[in-house]
Write a protein that holds these residues in place. Structure first.
Motif, PDB file in Angstrom:
ATOM      1  N   PHE A  67     -63.365 -11.878   1.272  1.00 29.73           N
ATOM      2  CA  PHE A  67     -63.357 -12.027  -0.180  1.00 29.73           C
ATOM      3  C   PHE A  67     -63.754 -13.454  -0.568  1.00 29.73           C
ATOM      4  N   PRO A  68     -65.055 -13.713  -0.734  1.00 29.46           N
ATOM      5  CA  PRO A  68     -65.508 -15.071  -1.073  1.00 29.46           C
ATOM      6  C   PRO A  68     -65.040 -15.565  -2.443  1.00 29.46           C
ATOM      7  N   LEU A  69     -64.648 -14.650  -3.340  1.00 34.63           N
ATOM      8  CA  LEU A  69     -64.208 -15.043  -4.682  1.00 34.63           C
ATOM      9  C   LEU A  69     -62.682 -15.104  -4.788  1.00 34.63           C
ATOM     10  N   SER A  70     -62.001 -15.224  -3.670  1.00 32.62           N
ATOM     11  CA  SER A  70     -60.533 -15.157  -3.668  1.00 32.62           C
ATOM     12  C   SER A  70     -59.872 -16.150  -4.606  1.00 32.62           C
ATOM     13  N   ASN A  71     -60.446 -17.322  -4.776  1.00 32.75           N
ATOM     14  CA  ASN A  71     -59.821 -18.353  -5.602  1.00 32.75           C
ATOM     15  C   ASN A  71     -60.428 -18.445  -6.996  1.00 32.75           C
ATOM     16  N   TRP A  72     -61.241 -17.464  -7.358  1.00 27.46           N
ATOM     17  CA  TRP A  72     -61.871 -17.429  -8.679  1.00 27.46           C
ATOM     18  C   TRP A  72     -61.006 -16.623  -9.652  1.00 27.46           C
ATOM     19  N   THR A  73     -61.194 -16.896 -10.937  1.00 29.31           N
ATOM     20  CA  THR A  73     -60.627 -16.085 -12.001  1.00 29.31           C
ATOM     21  C   THR A  73     -61.770 -15.440 -12.792  1.00 29.31           C
ATOM     22  N   GLU A  74     -61.420 -14.523 -13.690  1.00 26.98           N
ATOM     23  CA  GLU A  74     -62.443 -13.916 -14.539  1.00 26.98           C
ATOM     24  C   GLU A  74     -63.185 -14.982 -15.342  1.00 26.98           C
ATOM     25  N   LEU A  75     -62.439 -15.980 -15.842  1.00 29.11           N
ATOM     26  CA  LEU A  75     -63.082 -17.046 -16.612  1.00 29.11           C
ATOM     27  C   LEU A  75     -64.019 -17.861 -15.733  1.00 29.11           C
ATOM     28  N   ASP A  76     -63.612 -18.148 -14.498  1.00 19.35           N
ATOM     29  CA  ASP A  76     -64.500 -18.867 -13.574  1.00 19.35           C
ATOM     30  C   ASP A  76     -65.802 -18.102 -13.378  1.00 19.35           C
ATOM     31  N   VAL A  77     -65.701 -16.800 -13.191  1.00 18.18           N
ATOM     32  CA  VAL A  77     -66.887 -15.971 -12.980  1.00 18.18           C
ATOM     33  C   VAL A  77     -67.833 -16.078 -14.172  1.00 18.18           C
ATOM     34  N   TRP A  78     -67.281 -15.970 -15.379  1.00 22.01           N
ATOM     35  CA  TRP A  78     -68.130 -16.034 -16.568  1.00 22.01           C
ATOM     36  C   TRP A  78     -68.713 -17.421 -16.788  1.00 22.01           C
ATOM     37  N   ARG A  79     -67.950 -18.462 -16.510  1.00 22.55           N
ATOM     38  CA  ARG A  79     -68.500 -19.826 -16.639  1.00 22.55           C
ATOM     39  C   ARG A  79     -69.618 -20.048 -15.622  1.00 22.55           C
ATOM     40  N   TYR A  80     -69.459 -19.468 -14.438  1.00 25.57           N
ATOM     41  CA  TYR A  80     -70.499 -19.599 -13.420  1.00 25.57           C
ATOM     42  C   TYR A  80     -71.746 -18.806 -13.826  1.00 25.57           C
ATOM     43  N   ILE A  81     -71.563 -17.618 -14.360  1.00 24.44           N
ATOM     44  CA  ILE A  81     -72.698 -16.821 -14.846  1.00 24.44           C
ATOM     45  C   ILE A  81     -73.454 -17.592 -15.918  1.00 24.44           C
ATOM     46  N   GLU A  82     -72.700 -18.253 -16.812  1.00 28.05           N
ATOM     47  CA  GLU A  82     -73.331 -19.053 -17.867  1.00 28.05           C
ATOM     48  C   GLU A  82     -74.109 -20.223 -17.260  1.00 28.05           C
ATOM     49  N   ARG A  83     -73.497 -20.926 -16.314  1.00 30.77           N
ATOM     50  CA  ARG A  83     -74.160 -22.090 -15.729  1.00 30.77           C
ATOM     51  C   ARG A  83     -75.404 -21.726 -14.940  1.00 30.77           C
ATOM     52  N   GLU A  84     -75.304 -20.636 -14.178  1.00 30.82           N
ATOM     53  CA  GLU A  84     -76.407 -20.246 -13.296  1.00 30.82           C
ATOM     54  C   GLU A  84     -77.414 -19.322 -13.986  1.00 30.82           C
ATOM     55  N   GLN A  85     -77.139 -18.947 -15.214  1.00 33.31           N
ATOM     56  CA  GLN A  85     -78.014 -18.051 -15.993  1.00 33.31           C
ATOM     57  C   GLN A  85     -78.293 -16.760 -15.219  1.00 33.31           C
ATOM     58  N   ILE A  86     -77.203 -16.123 -14.785  1.00 32.86           N
ATOM     59  CA  ILE A  86     -77.287 -14.904 -13.986  1.00 32.86           C
ATOM     60  C   ILE A  86     -77.394 -13.692 -14.898  1.00 32.86           C
ATOM     61  N   GLU A  87     -78.353 -12.829 -14.621  1.00 31.06           N
ATOM     62  CA  GLU A  87     -78.530 -11.616 -15.413  1.00 31.06           C
ATOM     63  C   GLU A  87     -77.454 -10.594 -15.059  1.00 31.06           C
ATOM     64  N   LEU A  88     -76.986  -9.856 -16.084  1.00 35.43           N
ATOM     65  CA  LEU A  88     -75.986  -8.817 -15.897  1.00 35.43           C
ATOM     66  C   LEU A  88     -76.425  -7.559 -16.635  1.00 35.43           C
ATOM     67  N   PRO A  89     -75.831  -6.400 -16.319  1.00 34.24           N
ATOM     68  CA  PRO A  89     -76.086  -5.207 -17.123  1.00 34.24           C
ATOM     69  C   PRO A  89     -75.710  -5.448 -18.582  1.00 34.24           C
ATOM     70  N   SER A  90     -76.455  -4.842 -19.493  1.00 36.47           N
ATOM     71  CA  SER A  90     -76.318  -5.130 -20.917  1.00 36.47           C
ATOM     72  C   SER A  90     -74.959  -4.751 -21.488  1.00 36.47           C
ATOM     73  N   LEU A  91     -74.251  -3.791 -20.879  1.00 32.50           N
ATOM     74  CA  LEU A  91     -72.992  -3.347 -21.488  1.00 32.50           C
ATOM     75  C   LEU A  91     -71.860  -4.363 -21.342  1.00 32.50           C
ATOM     76  N   TYR A  92     -72.079  -5.469 -20.632  1.00 33.78           N
ATOM     77  CA  TYR A  92     -71.099  -6.545 -20.605  1.00 33.78           C
ATOM     78  C   TYR A  92     -71.075  -7.316 -21.926  1.00 33.78           C
ATOM     79  N   TYR A  93     -72.079  -7.096 -22.767  1.00 34.41           N
ATOM     80  CA  TYR A  93     -72.163  -7.794 -24.043  1.00 34.41           C
ATOM     81  C   TYR A  93     -71.995  -6.800 -25.196  1.00 34.41           C
ATOM     82  N   ALA A  94     -71.567  -7.315 -26.349  1.00 28.15           N
ATOM     83  CA  ALA A  94     -71.229  -6.454 -27.475  1.00 28.15           C
ATOM     84  C   ALA A  94     -72.427  -5.623 -27.932  1.00 28.15           C
TER      85      ALA A  94
END
Length: 303
Positions: free
Chosen positions: A185-212
């Motif tokens: 589990f490489p994300l063992s020390n991450w939180t949901e907020l960490d994941v989203w901040r990392y997605i924002e920083r790295e400009q990672i594409e996600l499926p559209s239903l994650y957004y309103a």
């Protein structure tokens, strides 16, 4: 006398560095690892980290998805596009195949998430995988928070939470006997907020239903469920159109949406920072079966 240089190494850098270290160290120890990839945000971030870990070479292992047949179409489409873009081998185990031939029986509540264990373990055995990279995080669910970064599974694929190895000084023991395997589990020390901040920083594409977005939904058990082929309202349940997004993308039949105005990643970061409910507790009906629902499934071999 000059002031010492200000370090720019921040919290996200530390998490990224740790995850890359985990990927490199454990992959070097193992013979046939595989990464669980559903197209959800945690598995997308894991794939991004794996690509960084082994750059400029290719990702040195395949990805596997246990497809329940109840997945959101947007997520399956994103999964396939991502695998093609990165040139990965995708192993798919289908819950529907197991239902069709009688190895599994449809549950009365309609959810198929708990039915994933047998196809997962069969996929590991058939492909002789000796390790499975998963996206469990420390804040996600009580049972997942009990895991070590490297977690041993016995010859039946089962987990014993009382028999885990110590992990001192970032040393990860992936040794196992024939027939056993490890979950990593490489994300063992991450939180949901960490994941989203990392997605924002790295400009990672996600499926559209994650957004309103606007979607037809109905209320059940305190959640907004989407109307779809495997998720139909009962006679007394009214269908309305709401602006919603998904915090997690499990089965349509058991994953609820949340009302949201967060149309981009920066909005989601603000929204997640303010929430007091975990994503699984707020939106996953299959985790509400009992207080120990996830732990019971993990002991049997679930993710």
């Amino acid at each position: 006398m000059r002031d010492p240089p200000v370090s720019t190494f921040n919290h996200l850098d530390a998490l990224e560095s740790e995850a890359i270290h985990i990927f490199r160290e454990t992959t070097a120890e193992l013979e046939r690892p595989v990464l669980l990839f559903s197209g959800g945000k945690d598995s997308v971030v894991m794939l991004h980290l794996a690509a960084k870990a082994f750059w400029p070479g290719p990702i040195p292992f395949p990805v596997m998805h246990v497809d329940t047949g109840h997945n959101f179409p947007e997520v399956i489409d994103f999964r396939d596009r991502t695998v093609e873009r990165l040139g990965l081998r995708l192993v798919v185990k289908s819950v529907q195949d197991y239902i069709d031939d009688g190895r599994l029986t449809e549950r009365r509540d309609g959810t198929r998430n708990p039915l994933q264990t047998m196809p997962l373990l069969d996929g590991i055995t058939e492909n002789r995988f000796d390790a499975v990279y998963g996206g469990g995080r420390r804040d996600e669910e009580k049972a997942r928070a009990k895991e070590r970064i490297v977690s041993l599974r016995d010859e039946f694929g089962q987990w014993d939470p009382r028999n885990q190895r110590p992990e001192l000084w970032n040393l990860y023991n992936a040794r196992h006997r024939p027939g056993e395997h490890v979950r990593v589990f490489p994300l063992s020390n991450w939180t949901e907020l960490d994941v989203w901040r990392y997605i924002e920083r790295e400009q990672i594409e996600l499926p559209s239903l994650y957004y309103a977005h606007e979607r037809e939904v109905f209320a059940r058990d305190g959640m907004w469920l989407a109307v779809g082929p495997v998720s139909q309202p009962r006679e007394e349940e009214q269908v309305i159109t709401k602006q919603v997004r998904y915090r997690t993308v499990g089965d349509m039949s058991c994953t609820g949406a949340v009302e949201s105005d967060a149309t981009d990643v920066s909005d989601v970061v603000v929204e997640v920072a303010a929430t007091t409910l975990t994503e699984r507790g707020a939106t996953r009906a299959d985790d509400r079966i009992s207080e120990a629902a996830m732990e019971d499934r993990k002991k049997e071999g679930y993710f």
